[in-house]
Design a protein around this motif. Structure first.
Motif, PDB file in Angstrom:
ATOM      1  N   VAL A 150      14.314  72.978  53.100  1.00  0.00           N
ATOM      2  CA  VAL A 150      15.192  73.877  52.359  1.00  0.00           C
ATOM      3  C   VAL A 150      16.626  73.615  52.824  1.00  0.00           C
ATOM      4  O   VAL A 150      16.889  73.578  54.032  1.00  0.00           O
ATOM      5  CB  VAL A 150      14.804  75.352  52.618  1.00  0.00           C
ATOM      6  CG1 VAL A 150      15.770  76.309  51.938  1.00  0.00           C
ATOM      7  CG2 VAL A 150      13.374  75.618  52.171  1.00  0.00           C
ATOM      8  N   ALA A 162      18.771  79.728  50.796  1.00  0.00           N
ATOM      9  CA  ALA A 162      17.734  79.240  51.717  1.00  0.00           C
ATOM     10  C   ALA A 162      16.599  80.243  51.918  1.00  0.00           C
ATOM     11  O   ALA A 162      15.426  79.861  51.889  1.00  0.00           O
ATOM     12  CB  ALA A 162      18.356  78.865  53.057  1.00  0.00           C
ATOM     13  N   GLU A 182      14.434  80.475  48.715  1.00  0.00           N
ATOM     14  CA  GLU A 182      13.659  79.247  48.507  1.00  0.00           C
ATOM     15  C   GLU A 182      12.524  79.129  49.519  1.00  0.00           C
ATOM     16  O   GLU A 182      11.419  78.713  49.162  1.00  0.00           O
ATOM     17  CB  GLU A 182      14.580  78.034  48.581  1.00  0.00           C
ATOM     18  CG  GLU A 182      15.523  77.940  47.404  1.00  0.00           C
ATOM     19  CD  GLU A 182      16.549  76.820  47.554  1.00  0.00           C
ATOM     20  OE1 GLU A 182      16.408  75.976  48.467  1.00  0.00           O
ATOM     21  OE2 GLU A 182      17.495  76.800  46.745  1.00  0.00           O
TER      22      GLU A 182
END
Length: 131
Positions: free
Chosen positions: A8, A14, A17
């Motif tokens: 990621v 971040a 995800e």
């Protein structure tokens, strides 16, 4: 044993995800999405990736892994910052204390070690998967 690692990019998306990547593997690992255990795992992922954003901002990527072997699930989050977190009760911030408590709730533990494949570290959270 099943292992999934997602890289990621360290940045504003971040945490989202990383959570989506981990949640995407719940069904194949036998973890019920939306269960208290799944929520605990995703909270741990959120906190560990947030720590990368705060304490290892020069890491271009963070590798977020989920390993399931037998009745254990291990979350790993790696970055390029070599300094290991202080995992003593006095040295941990509120976030890592919460991670340690969540791990303990599922007979697990929090640890950190130098990365093997690159400079940096890996923070690991082990859980016993509830029946």
């Amino acid at each position: 044993m099943r292992r999934h690692v997602t890289s990621v990019r360290v940045g504003p998306n971040a945490v989202r995800e990383a959570r989506e990547a981990v949640a995407g593997h719940f069904a194949e690992t036998g973890i019920a999405p939306g269960s208290a255990f799944a929520d605990a795992v995703l909270l741990v992922v959120s906190e560990l990736v947030t720590n990368v954003l705060r304490h290892a901002p020069h890491s271009p990527l963070t590798d977020v892994g989920v390993t399931v072997a037998g009745d254990q699930l291990v979350v790993s989050v790696a970055d390029t910052e070599p300094r290991l977190p202080d995992l003593t009760l006095e040295g941990m911030g509120a976030g890592l204390r919460m991670v340690a408590e969540l791990a303990a709730d599922y007979d697990g533990e929090l640890s950190a070690e130098p990365a093997v494949e690159h400079d940096g570290k890996v923070v690991l959270v082990r859980f016993e998967i509830p029946l």
